[in-house]
Design a protein around this motif. Structure first.
Motif, PDB file in Angstrom:
ATOM      1  N   ALA A  21      43.102  51.461  52.171  1.00  0.00           N
ATOM      2  CA  ALA A  21      43.249  50.707  50.923  1.00  0.00           C
ATOM      3  C   ALA A  21      41.901  50.560  50.221  1.00  0.00           C
ATOM      4  CB  ALA A  21      43.851  49.326  51.202  1.00  0.00           C
ATOM      5  N   TRP A  22      40.852  50.196  50.974  1.00  0.00           N
ATOM      6  CA  TRP A  22      39.530  49.978  50.374  1.00  0.00           C
ATOM      7  C   TRP A  22      39.031  51.252  49.695  1.00  0.00           C
ATOM      8  CZ3 TRP A  22      37.234  45.502  49.430  1.00  0.00           C
ATOM      9  CH2 TRP A  22      35.876  45.489  49.076  1.00  0.00           C
ATOM     10  N   GLN A  23      39.241  52.392  50.359  1.00  0.00           N
ATOM     11  CA  GLN A  23      38.802  53.666  49.775  1.00  0.00           C
ATOM     12  C   GLN A  23      39.599  54.031  48.534  1.00  0.00           C
ATOM     13  OE1 GLN A  23      38.851  56.688  52.812  1.00  0.00           O
ATOM     14  NE2 GLN A  23      37.089  55.819  53.889  1.00  0.00           N
ATOM     15  N   THR A  24      40.834  53.524  48.443  1.00  0.00           N
ATOM     16  CA  THR A  24      41.710  53.851  47.321  1.00  0.00           C
ATOM     17  C   THR A  24      41.465  52.939  46.110  1.00  0.00           C
ATOM     18  OG1 THR A  24      43.368  54.510  48.971  1.00  0.00           O
ATOM     19  CG2 THR A  24      44.158  54.248  46.719  1.00  0.00           C
ATOM     20  N   THR A  29      38.501  46.150  41.119  1.00  0.00           N
ATOM     21  CA  THR A  29      39.425  45.401  41.979  1.00  0.00           C
ATOM     22  C   THR A  29      38.733  44.998  43.280  1.00  0.00           C
ATOM     23  OG1 THR A  29      41.203  46.745  41.061  1.00  0.00           O
ATOM     24  CG2 THR A  29      41.751  45.395  42.963  1.00  0.00           C
ATOM     25  N   ARG A  30      37.928  45.912  43.830  1.00  0.00           N
ATOM     26  CA  ARG A  30      37.174  45.562  45.037  1.00  0.00           C
ATOM     27  C   ARG A  30      36.320  44.328  44.805  1.00  0.00           C
ATOM     28  NH1 ARG A  30      34.156  51.033  47.077  1.00  0.00           N
ATOM     29  NH2 ARG A  30      35.988  52.220  47.725  1.00  0.00           N
ATOM     30  N   ALA A  31      35.652  44.279  43.656  1.00  0.00           N
ATOM     31  CA  ALA A  31      34.774  43.141  43.355  1.00  0.00           C
ATOM     32  C   ALA A  31      35.580  41.851  43.231  1.00  0.00           C
ATOM     33  CB  ALA A  31      34.001  43.410  42.075  1.00  0.00           C
ATOM     34  N   ALA A 280      46.676  49.094  48.531  1.00  0.00           N
ATOM     35  CA  ALA A 280      45.777  49.285  47.384  1.00  0.00           C
ATOM     36  C   ALA A 280      46.552  49.125  46.077  1.00  0.00           C
ATOM     37  CB  ALA A 280      45.114  50.650  47.448  1.00  0.00           C
ATOM     38  N   ASP A 281      47.716  49.724  45.999  1.00  0.00           N
ATOM     39  CA  ASP A 281      48.518  49.642  44.775  1.00  0.00           C
ATOM     40  C   ASP A 281      48.905  48.205  44.450  1.00  0.00           C
ATOM     41  OD1 ASP A 281      48.654  52.290  43.835  1.00  0.00           O
ATOM     42  OD2 ASP A 281      50.146  52.802  45.355  1.00  0.00           O
ATOM     43  N   PHE A 287      45.514  41.997  41.043  1.00  0.00           N
ATOM     44  CA  PHE A 287      44.220  41.565  40.524  1.00  0.00           C
ATOM     45  C   PHE A 287      44.038  41.952  39.059  1.00  0.00           C
ATOM     46  CE2 PHE A 287      43.473  40.650  44.900  1.00  0.00           C
ATOM     47  CZ  PHE A 287      42.604  39.582  44.870  1.00  0.00           C
ATOM     48  N   ARG A 288      44.688  43.023  38.640  1.00  0.00           N
ATOM     49  CA  ARG A 288      44.636  43.382  37.219  1.00  0.00           C
ATOM     50  C   ARG A 288      45.355  42.315  36.406  1.00  0.00           C
ATOM     51  NH1 ARG A 288      46.775  48.915  36.884  1.00  0.00           N
ATOM     52  NH2 ARG A 288      44.916  49.476  38.034  1.00  0.00           N
TER      53      ARG A 288
END
Ligand SMILES: [Zn+2]
Length: 297
Positions: A21-24, A29-31, A280-281, A287-288
């Motif tokens: 998920a993190w790589q995707t 969004t990670r931030a 990830a999706d 978060f969006r």
């Protein structure tokens, strides 16, 4: 007392899904995720496993096993078993919520069954709502996020969505009451649930070994076009459980054959990878949705 299912996927399965998920995820969004996880009371203790890695990635990966880690954590208690413990700052409650991890959908439809307390389906929806709501307190979102990361993984473990029921209506608790012989393990006698939990890898998998396992898996299993819904993931898991989870060799304690083992390994590996893409999706989406409002003055 009815015995409860053990942890789904051992820690390796959850960490693999988190790393996929993190790589995707995109950087924004990670931030946003990192900002929430930094408010979790256990953020600092997760850093003990950083080993020089990015603290936000470390928090995300360690958060994926947090709902299992608290099973051994004396700050928390099991309702109906232990005395409630004192509520610590940053937590809404200290209950271990063992029923959040699974659903006992019968593999033999139409069977007379005892009602099961497992509610992973309802919790996935409830936790997603909290994580994606910018009006929620940041502490509530920080508490819900590790749970959401973890339960997306659990929903992909076939034996966390399904149980075999005996004629008297009693469940085998997702294979926790079914013993098998696994000749590919050092200690071959184990429950069927444990067999499935351990398929994705060894529980100590972290760091560079975890990264290379993830690289192999993401090249084997590409990202699907759409994430689907939690109901669909649970439905898939149930179908897999019905067709592929139980070894049948006609004996009371079946032995895992090489053919069964190969098929089970491939299923487990594809499920933990898929769980990562879908995590990830769902996080990207949540978060969006939260972002524009969060930035309002
Ligand atoms: Zn779990």
């Amino acid at each position: 007392m009815v015995s409860l299912p053990a942890a789904a996927w051992n820690a390796a399965g959850h960490r693999i899904s988190a790393m996929v998920a993190w790589q995707t995820l995109d950087g924004e969004t990670r931030a946003a995720i990192a900002e929430v996880l930094r408010q979790h009371p256990d953020f600092e203790s997760w850093q003990a496993h950083a080993n020089g890695a990015d603290p936000d990635l470390t928090a995300f990966v360690e958060a994926s096993t947090w709902p299992d880690d608290i099973r051994r954590d004396r700050r928390f208690y099991t309702a109906g078993v232990d005395e409630p413990t004192a509520t610590e700052p940053g937590f809404p409650d200290m209950e271990r919520h063992l029923h959040w991890h699974y659903l006992d959908r019968p593999l033999n439809p139409g069977a007379r069954v005892w009602p099961s307390p497992g509610i992973i389906d309802r919790q996935l929806a409830a936790l997603a709502r909290i994580v994606g709501d910018p009006q929620e307190k940041i502490s509530a979102r920080a508490y819900a996020l590790p749970w959401l990361i973890h339960l997306v993984g659990d929903a992909h473990q076939p034996l966390h969505t399904a149980s075999r029921y005996a004629l008297n209506g009693q469940s085998d608790n997702g294979g926790n009451q079914t013993t098998i012989i696994n000749p590919f393990a050092a200690h071959p006698s184990m429950t069927l649930h444990r067999y499935w939990d351990d398929l994705p890898g060894p529980p100590w998998l972290r760091g560079s070994r975890l990264e290379s396992a993830v690289d192999t898996l993401t090249s084997l299993y590409p990202r699907p076009a759409s994430a689907g819904t939690p109901e669909q993931w649970i439905d898939e898991s149930w179908r897999i459980a019905r067709q592929h989870a139980y070894p049948l060799d006609g004996s009371a304690v079946p032995t895992i054959s090489e053919r069964f083992h190969e098929s089970a390994l491939a299923i487990a590996r594809s499920r933990v990878t898929l769980a990562g893409y879908r995590l990830a999706d769902i996080l990207q989406h949540l978060f969006r949705a939260a972002e524009p409002q969060r930035k309002r003055p």
